[in-house]
Design a protein around this motif. Structure first.
Motif, PDB file in Angstrom:
ATOM      1  N   ARG A 158       1.055  -1.283   0.096  1.00  0.00           N
ATOM      2  CA  ARG A 158       0.095   0.446   0.246  1.00  0.00           C
ATOM      3  C   ARG A 158       0.876   0.888   0.211  1.00  0.00           C
ATOM      4  NH1 ARG A 158      -2.877  -2.392  -2.270  1.00  0.00           N
ATOM      5  NH2 ARG A 158      -4.505  -4.047  -1.219  1.00  0.00           N
ATOM      6  N   TRP A 159       1.861   1.126  -0.165  1.00  0.00           N
ATOM      7  CA  TRP A 159       2.878   2.629  -0.466  1.00  0.00           C
ATOM      8  C   TRP A 159       2.396   2.841   0.956  1.00  0.00           C
ATOM      9  CZ3 TRP A 159       6.278   3.281  -4.566  1.00  0.00           C
ATOM     10  CH2 TRP A 159       6.315   2.177  -5.944  1.00  0.00           C
ATOM     11  N   ASP A 160       2.448   2.217   2.184  1.00  0.00           N
ATOM     12  CA  ASP A 160       2.740   2.899   3.790  1.00  0.00           C
ATOM     13  C   ASP A 160       4.055   2.619   3.779  1.00  0.00           C
ATOM     14  OD1 ASP A 160      -0.145   3.184   4.028  1.00  0.00           O
ATOM     15  OD2 ASP A 160       0.047   1.089   4.783  1.00  0.00           O
ATOM     16  N   VAL A 161       4.957   3.329   4.622  1.00  0.00           N
ATOM     17  CA  VAL A 161       6.135   3.641   5.521  1.00  0.00           C
ATOM     18  C   VAL A 161       6.878   3.122   6.316  1.00  0.00           C
ATOM     19  CG1 VAL A 161       8.209   5.035   5.033  1.00  0.00           C
ATOM     20  CG2 VAL A 161       6.966   5.810   4.144  1.00  0.00           C
ATOM     21  N   LEU A 162       6.558   1.571   6.425  1.00  0.00           N
ATOM     22  CA  LEU A 162       7.047   0.600   7.974  1.00  0.00           C
ATOM     23  C   LEU A 162       8.388   1.303   8.414  1.00  0.00           C
ATOM     24  CD1 LEU A 162       6.214  -3.061   6.274  1.00  0.00           C
ATOM     25  CD2 LEU A 162       4.496  -0.478   6.569  1.00  0.00           C
ATOM     26  N   MET A 163       9.472   1.729   7.425  1.00  0.00           N
ATOM     27  CA  MET A 163      10.088   1.509   8.369  1.00  0.00           C
ATOM     28  C   MET A 163      11.601   2.421   7.498  1.00  0.00           C
ATOM     29  SD  MET A 163      11.372  -2.377   9.756  1.00  0.00           S
ATOM     30  CE  MET A 163      12.873  -1.695  10.137  1.00  0.00           C
ATOM     31  N   ALA A 164      12.310   3.367   7.992  1.00  0.00           N
ATOM     32  CA  ALA A 164      12.856   4.175   7.614  1.00  0.00           C
ATOM     33  C   ALA A 164      14.167   4.473   8.028  1.00  0.00           C
ATOM     34  CB  ALA A 164      12.767   5.722   7.143  1.00  0.00           C
ATOM     35  N   ASN A 165      16.196   4.039   7.572  1.00  0.00           N
ATOM     36  CA  ASN A 165      16.943   5.071   8.804  1.00  0.00           C
ATOM     37  C   ASN A 165      16.754   6.437   8.614  1.00  0.00           C
ATOM     38  OD1 ASN A 165      17.239   5.961   5.614  1.00  0.00           O
ATOM     39  ND2 ASN A 165      19.855   5.208   5.223  1.00  0.00           N
ATOM     40  N   ARG A 166      18.051   6.738   9.458  1.00  0.00           N
ATOM     41  CA  ARG A 166      18.014   7.850   9.692  1.00  0.00           C
ATOM     42  C   ARG A 166      17.976   8.987   8.663  1.00  0.00           C
ATOM     43  NH1 ARG A 166      21.280   8.374  15.281  1.00  0.00           N
ATOM     44  NH2 ARG A 166      21.496  10.208  14.934  1.00  0.00           N
ATOM     45  N   ALA A 167      18.997   8.442   7.472  1.00  0.00           N
ATOM     46  CA  ALA A 167      19.023   9.582   7.029  1.00  0.00           C
ATOM     47  C   ALA A 167      18.047   9.837   5.731  1.00  0.00           C
ATOM     48  CB  ALA A 167      20.049   8.681   5.683  1.00  0.00           C
TER      49      ALA A 167
END
Length: 279
Positions: free
Chosen positions: A123-132
């Protein structure tokens, strides 16, 4: 294992599975002959399955799903429609069962530093992302926090990330193409259709995007250009997926890793990382 106690799926179930197969064939633009040849069965047998005259076995459904390249979620739907139990589990990414998967994802995100990387579901939900990713987002949004946890909404909402995307029509148009393809490839995915309609309803979205453009070949690499005041950041992205997954959740994950197109973008990302760590 079948649902209930009957040894034969009811007629209504057989009719549902036939309708599903016809929809998937139409989405793939395949004839009955195309699917029958690829699945290694006769056209007559396939016709009987689609019309409800024959009861498909689990093994036959698996062969048809393989031929149609159906995602795991849709394979489960096919089995349930035929009166069988779903075969593939859907496990939360936070559970111990997927600890190794989560660890692998965290490693990929960490290794991508000082450049952005995101983990997204179907669904293009952002589940995780890095600090950058957080640093770049904070920079181009002038310290504001995104109102959405969904990349489609972030890109299309004029009050969110959209004003910071210099080449918005290129980026948004590519996302619309992906959504159209998702809807076409998964005929019963009503949530994908709803997300497409929501994206198209945002202000100043070109009317031509309401139609799926057939036969167009996307560029091998799409560059995303972000602005921060007078500065611009140029990134291209690669997508990583789990190709041998036996779990619905993992099957639907993809990791988008952003790489700098030019030295200026690379230097700015390194500078932001140094500021973040106090180096």
């Amino acid at each position: 294992m079948r649902i209930g106690h009957s040894t034969t799926p009811p007629v209504t179930a057989v009719a549902r599975v036939g309708a599903l197969l016809r929809e998937w064939r139409a989405a793939r633009r395949w004839s009955q002959l195309d699917l029958a040849l690829d699945a290694g069965i006769s056209t007559r047998h396939l016709s009987c399955v689609e019309t409800g005259k024959a009861t498909p076995s689990r093994e036959l459904l698996a062969r048809l799903a393989d031929a149609l390249d159906m995602p795991l979620r849709e394979r489960n739907a096919l089995l349930v429609a035929a009166g069988y139990a779903a075969h593939y589990p859907e496990t939360s990414l936070d559970t111990p069962a997927l600890a190794q998967v989560r660890r692998a994802i965290e490693f990929i995100l960490q290794q991508q530093e000082p450049y952005p990387a995101f983990v997204l579901n179907r669904r293009w939900d952002v589940l995780m992302a890095n600090r950058a990713a957080a640093r770049v987002n904070r920079l181009v949004m002038e310290g504001r926090t995104s109102a959405h946890a969904n990349m489609i909404r972030q890109i299309f909402d004029p009050a969110d990330l959209r004003p910071a995307v210099v080449n918005w029509e290129d980026v948004a148009g590519d996302l619309i193409r992906h959504l159209h393809d998702e809807v076409a490839a998964n005929p019963n995915d009503h949530a994908a259709r709803a997300l497409l309609e929501e994206a198209l309803a945002y202000p100043d979205v070109p009317s031509r995007w309401r139609r799926r453009e057939l036969g167009t070949v996307p560029a091998p690499l799409l560059t995303t250009v972000l602005r921060s005041g007078e500065r611009q950041l140029h990134f291209f992205s690669t997508i990583t997926t789990f190709g041998t997954s036996r779990d619905v959740t993992v099957d639907e994950l993809h990791i988008e890793s952003c790489f700098p197109v030019d030295d200026a973008t690379a230097e700015l990302c390194r500078a932001l990382a140094n500021e973040d760590t106090g180096a």
